[in-house]
Design an enzyme around this catalytic site. Structure first.
Site, mmCIF file in Angstrom:
data_model
loop_
_atom_site.group_PDB
_atom_site.id
_atom_site.type_symbol
_atom_site.label_atom_id
_atom_site.label_comp_id
_atom_site.label_asym_id
_atom_site.label_seq_id
_atom_site.Cartn_x
_atom_site.Cartn_y
_atom_site.Cartn_z
ATOM 1 N N ILE A 129 -22.648 4.162 -66.559
ATOM 2 C CA ILE A 129 -21.311 3.761 -66.130
ATOM 3 C C ILE A 129 -20.319 4.248 -67.192
ATOM 4 C CG2 ILE A 129 -22.092 1.777 -64.781
ATOM 5 C CD1 ILE A 129 -21.305 -0.058 -67.051
ATOM 6 N N ASP A 130 -19.047 4.295 -66.837
ATOM 7 C CA ASP A 130 -18.038 4.832 -67.745
ATOM 8 C C ASP A 130 -17.923 3.999 -69.024
ATOM 9 O OD1 ASP A 130 -17.462 6.712 -65.803
ATOM 10 O OD2 ASP A 130 -15.706 5.639 -65.031
ATOM 11 N N ARG A 131 -17.468 4.660 -70.066
ATOM 12 C CA ARG A 131 -17.334 4.007 -71.373
ATOM 13 C C ARG A 131 -16.486 2.735 -71.296
ATOM 14 N NH1 ARG A 131 -15.518 6.894 -77.082
ATOM 15 N NH2 ARG A 131 -15.661 5.020 -78.386
#
Length: 235
Positions: free
Chosen positions: A59-61
């Site tokens: 998942i995105d940072r």
């Protein structure tokens, strides 16, 4: 005094390791970089028990929430294939700008990854590099100028939720990458997006398992603020 782990363990067994990732922590390493990331932290944690870990999705940072890691090759092969084929049910909660009128719906676009800012953009289906992106959503709560939505990913492209909602005029609150004006948002300093629920067939038993991660404090604070504003301006 024991050092506090920067992630919360939701579930673990012989095959899988499910964690709640905080926003701001990279999911996986960046090549030629020593920035702290969840994979290395999980790998170090499990190495103490003689376990090698594998990444099956990310998942995105600056997105918070659930990620699952494999603890052996059998589990890795099984889960990697499942996520590649988009069979796990991946549910997110997002807070967006504007009022979404439809109670539920589907967004279908074609996205293309560009080098400028390393981001996805919406393009015509026949453009070279165009990849189908599909998600479905349900409105959970409407406020004066914002909407809380539950989103299920049918595909899993980079920044997909953020790109598709921005394209229809409902950018995520705090998403400075796709909506630079969000830099002025005082209540949250990242996109208001949380990987809330994961459901998939367990690689050993074949039974459906489901895991949830509660909304983090920054998104709860945002919701409390919007609810207060709505109650303060009835009618």
């Amino acid at each position: 005094m024991a050092k506090k782990r920067p992630f919360y363990i939701v579930h673990q067994d012989k095959d899988i390791f499910v964690v709640d990732k905080p926003a701001g922590l990279l999911a996986v390493p960046i090549p030629n970089s020593n920035v702290k990331n969840l994979f290395d932290l999980v790998a170090d944690h499990l190495a103490k028990h003689g376990v090698r870990v594998g990444t099956v999705h990310r998942i995105d940072r600056y997105t918070s929430g659930l990620m699952v890691f494999a603890k052996n090759k059998r589990a890795y092969d099984d889960l990697y294939t499942k996520f590649r084929e988009h069979t796990p049910k991946r549910t997110y909660l997002a807070i967006v700008r504007g009022i979404i009128e439809k109670d539920e719906g589907t967004l279908e676009h074609h996205l293309k990854l560009i080098k400028d800012g390393f981001r996805n953009i919406v393009v015509d289906p026949d453009e070279e590099g165009a990849t189908p992106a599909r998600l479905s959503y349900k409105v959970k709560e409407r406020f004066l100028e914002n909407t809380l939505v539950e989103i299920q990913l049918d595909t899993g492209l980079k920044n997909q939720i953020r790109v598709q909602f921005e394209h229809i005029g409902h950018q995520l609150v705090g998403d400075q990458h796709y909506a630079p004006e969000e830099e002025s948002e005082p209540l949250i300093n990242r996109q208001a997006l949380h990987s809330y629920q994961l459901e998939f067939e367990h690689p050993r038993t074949g039974r459906m398992v489901q895991y949830q991660a509660k909304l983090p404090a920054d998104m709860l604070k945002l919701l409390d603020h919007y609810r207060w504003k709505k109650e303060s301006h009835p009618g």
